[in-house]
Scaffold this motif. Structure first.
Motif, PDB file in Angstrom:
ATOM      1  N   PHE A   1      17.842  40.361  26.538  1.00 25.28           N
ATOM      2  CA  PHE A   1      18.374  41.837  27.193  1.00 25.28           C
ATOM      3  C   PHE A   1      17.757  42.735  26.546  1.00 25.28           C
ATOM      4  CE2 PHE A   1      21.694  38.522  28.137  1.00 25.28           C
ATOM      5  CZ  PHE A   1      21.779  38.752  29.564  1.00 25.28           C
ATOM      6  N   THR A   2      17.384  43.791  27.177  1.00 26.72           N
ATOM      7  CA  THR A   2      16.404  44.959  26.863  1.00 26.72           C
ATOM      8  C   THR A   2      17.497  45.900  26.339  1.00 26.72           C
ATOM      9  OG1 THR A   2      16.199  45.763  28.761  1.00 26.72           O
ATOM     10  CG2 THR A   2      14.262  44.384  28.173  1.00 26.72           C
ATOM     11  N   SER A   3      18.759  46.479  26.925  1.00 30.76           N
ATOM     12  CA  SER A   3      19.362  47.276  26.628  1.00 30.76           C
ATOM     13  C   SER A   3      20.480  46.659  25.499  1.00 30.76           C
ATOM     14  CB  SER A   3      19.801  48.068  27.930  1.00 30.76           C
ATOM     15  OG  SER A   3      20.961  47.113  28.575  1.00 30.76           O
ATOM     16  N   GLU A   4      20.963  47.778  24.912  1.00 28.31           N
ATOM     17  CA  GLU A   4      21.930  47.352  24.104  1.00 28.31           C
ATOM     18  C   GLU A   4      23.503  47.084  24.784  1.00 28.31           C
ATOM     19  OE1 GLU A   4      22.224  50.090  20.614  1.00 28.31           O
ATOM     20  OE2 GLU A   4      20.399  49.855  19.760  1.00 28.31           O
ATOM     21  N   HIS A   5      23.359  47.740  25.801  1.00 20.10           N
ATOM     22  CA  HIS A   5      24.594  47.580  26.492  1.00 20.10           C
ATOM     23  C   HIS A   5      24.842  46.486  26.997  1.00 20.10           C
ATOM     24  CE1 HIS A   5      27.773  48.751  29.257  1.00 20.10           C
ATOM     25  NE2 HIS A   5      27.181  48.103  30.323  1.00 20.10           N
ATOM     26  N   GLN A   6      23.706  45.835  27.705  1.00 20.71           N
ATOM     27  CA  GLN A   6      23.756  44.244  28.111  1.00 20.71           C
ATOM     28  C   GLN A   6      24.051  43.460  26.975  1.00 20.71           C
ATOM     29  OE1 GLN A   6      19.983  44.404  30.198  1.00 20.71           O
ATOM     30  NE2 GLN A   6      21.149  44.483  32.165  1.00 20.71           N
ATOM     31  N   GLN A   7      23.239  43.742  25.810  1.00 25.31           N
ATOM     32  CA  GLN A   7      23.623  42.637  24.712  1.00 25.31           C
ATOM     33  C   GLN A   7      24.995  42.672  24.167  1.00 25.31           C
ATOM     34  OE1 GLN A   7      20.851  43.941  21.788  1.00 25.31           O
ATOM     35  NE2 GLN A   7      18.860  43.752  22.977  1.00 25.31           N
ATOM     36  N   LEU A   8      25.722  44.060  24.236  1.00 19.37           N
ATOM     37  CA  LEU A   8      27.046  44.044  23.746  1.00 19.37           C
ATOM     38  C   LEU A   8      27.691  43.473  24.720  1.00 19.37           C
ATOM     39  CD1 LEU A   8      29.119  45.106  21.838  1.00 19.37           C
ATOM     40  CD2 LEU A   8      29.073  47.382  22.818  1.00 19.37           C
TER      41      LEU A   8
END
Length: 561
Positions: A225-232
């Motif tokens: 996942f590229t975005s931190e939002h998706q990772q979180l």
């Protein structure tokens, strides 16, 4: 074939036990008959039970034969329990992949039947067998239903392990719709979607794709996942899934239940893939309680859910003996128990033999010649012991004394030395007279065995009848004469006839109150035949012992004193 071998094992065990009872253990006829009847009844019941089990196995084999692979199948065999209908749609009973044969198990009873069939028809495949529990949280509704079903599955899996005789690997596969609104794995074909796996010795889930280990989940999320939002969002959602497992599902496997063992999965395989959600399902209820938000509902868009082949090579099967090896081990144990029982019986019998001969020997040595009768009785008992041991040496040792424990060969020389060291006092010189007043003729074969001069036990009645007709009186001598036929060596025949006459005289002295001075003995051998020795009937008549009353001055004075 397997049941036929078991029938043979039952028969072998029964025969060996009967051999022990009758050949080695001195239990007496009554106890031996009782134990033999009991053993035969137990063997019959076991045989009948195996026969009924065989009939039941044939019925089961017909019912499940289409579900199982052929006996020659070499790959893994996975029995899929739990929510297996989702993995086998449209009535499929099995699915085959490049690495395994998956069988749909729709009920706990079916799991027991399939395991029993494998045990009876293809026991070599037990090492390929494992139990996979499929879980779809979005299709679970009632917690009470889950609890009862899991209890039944736990009981069935435990019984299946007992039937198989091995610890079947137990593992879990879980399917859950992606939590994001858009499926992050949509770019993959459903068979290429990554798996989240965890073995019981690992602390963190690993991500695997196309059968190869990628990396720990925490590192994989950061790269995928590229975005931190998706990772979180992904890690938070996965934490919720772990919480659901720990609070809702895993306790159903590990909480202690009466009579049911806990189940600890050896591996977990989780895949995020669109699953058709049911209304108010367990996963939805859990997320709503935790967040106040309802997860998105989804519809399954793949024809067949993928199967977790990636973990097959890492399942740990018991390294144990196969069915035939255990059967041969049982035969070995049965033969070993028989050998121990036979050795114990032979040891006891030889110990009794040594004690019996030892007591006779000690008694003989301790007794003096005065009075003569006890010494003579003990001497005759030693003769009987020596005759028996000599017979065994010639004809073979009885089974109950064998197994290289026989002690008679060491006792016999000692008996011979002891017997040759003492002889009964010679009887008074016989007075041979010609005139006979009374005479009783006895058949030698009714008194002695062929070639022997020791009285048989059955001779007592014959001698008592003779004693009734012989009455000692003063001035008369009781003359006991022995005769043989003309077969054999004349010198030996004369000696044998004299020994037989002496045996009859000794018996009469011991049995009655007639004084020894009333007797005289003769050994006539083959002289004075009363019939032709050319026929068997004539020779039988010539083998005799005659008892006569003969007039003799000053004879038998002791009887009147």
């Amino acid at each position: 074939m397997q049941n036929s071998i078991k029938f043979v094992v039952i028969l072998l065990a029964t025969l060996l036990f009967l051999w022990l009872v009758w050949g080695f253990w001195p239990l007496g006829n009554t106890v031996s008959l009782f134990l033999s009847a009991l053993a035969i009844v137990i063997a019959g019941v076991a045989w009948y039970w195996r026969f009924k089990q065989q009939q039941h196995s044939k019925i089961l084999e017909k019912q499940v034969s289409t579900m199982l692979p052929p006996a020659s199948y070499q790959q893994a065999i996975v029995l899929v329990c739990g929510q297996s209908e989702a993995l086998f749609p449209n009535g499929l009973t099995h699915r085959e992949t490049s690495q395994a044969w998956y069988v749909s198990i729709t009920s706990p009873a079916m799991l027991l039947d399939v395991t029993q069939t494998v045990v009876e028809t293809a026991p070599v495949q037990l090492g390929q067998l494992s139990v996979l529990f499929a879980v779809l949280p979005e299709q679970l509704v009632l917690q009470e239903t889950l609890t009862q079903e899991m209890l039944n599955w736990r009981r069935a899996i435990s019984e299946s392990r007992s039937k198989a005789g091995v610890h079947l690997p137990f593992w879990v596969s879980l399917y859950l719709s992606p939590i994001q609104q858009t499926d992050p794995y949509a770019k993959y074909r459903h068979e290429e979607r990554p798996w989240l796996t965890l073995l019981n010795h690992q602390r963190e889930f690993q991500v695997e794709q196309n059968g190869s280990l990628v990396q720990p989940l925490s590192e994989w999320v950061q790269q995928f996942f590229t975005s931190e939002h998706q990772q979180l969002h992904t890690m938070l959602s996965f934490d919720y899934l772990l919480d659901w497992l720990q609070q809702v599902f895993t306790p159903q496997l590990t909480v202690e239940q009466a009579g049911v063992r806990k189940l600890v999965p050896s591996a977990w395989a989780i895949q995020f893939i669109p699953i058709t959600s049911v209304e108010n399902n367990s996963w939805q209820q859990f997320i709503t309680r935790r967040t106040g938000l309802a997860p998105l509902t989804s519809t399954q868009n793949v024809p067949l859910l993928p199967l977790p082949d990636i973990l097959l090579t890492r399942l740990h099967h018991d390294i144990s003996l196969n069915r035939y090896e255990r059967l041969m081990g049982a035969v070995g144990i049965i033969c070993g128990l028989f050998l121990v029982g036979a050795l114990s019986g032979s040891y006891h019998n030889n110990r009794q033999l040594v004690r019996h001969v030892g007591e006779d020997t000690a008694r003989f040595i301790q007794l003096s010649d005065t009075p003569l009768a006890p010494k003579l009785v003990t001497y005759q008992q030693l003769q009987t012991d020596a005759v028996q041991l000599s017979h065994w040496q010639r004809e073979g040792v009885p089974t109950g004394y064998s197994l290289a424990l026989y002690q008679g060969s060491y006792l016999l020389p000692h008996l011979h030395v002891l017997l040759s060291s003492w002889a009964p006092p010679a009887p008074p010189a016989p007075v041979i007279v010609q005139e006979a007043s009374e005479m009783v003729s006895l058949d030698s074969l009714s008194l002695f065995d062929v070639g022997q001069y020791t009285l048989k036990p059955s001779a007592t009645k014959v001698l008592i009848d003779a004693l009734i007709h012989i009455r000692a009186k003063s001035g008369w001598l009781i003359v006991v004469s022995g005769y043989t036929d003309n077969t054999g060596n004349p010198v030996n025949n004369q000696k044998l006839s004299l020994q037989r006459a002496e045996s009859v005289r000794d018996w009469m002295i011991q049995t009655s109150d007639i004084a020894p001075s009333c007797f005289a003995v003769q050994g006539n051998g083959q002289a004075n035949p009363i019939a032709s020795n050319n026929t068997a009937e004539g020779r039988a008549k010539n083998r005799r012992v005659e008892i006569r009353l003969m007039p003799q001055v000053d004879a038998c004075q002791a009887s009147n004193e």
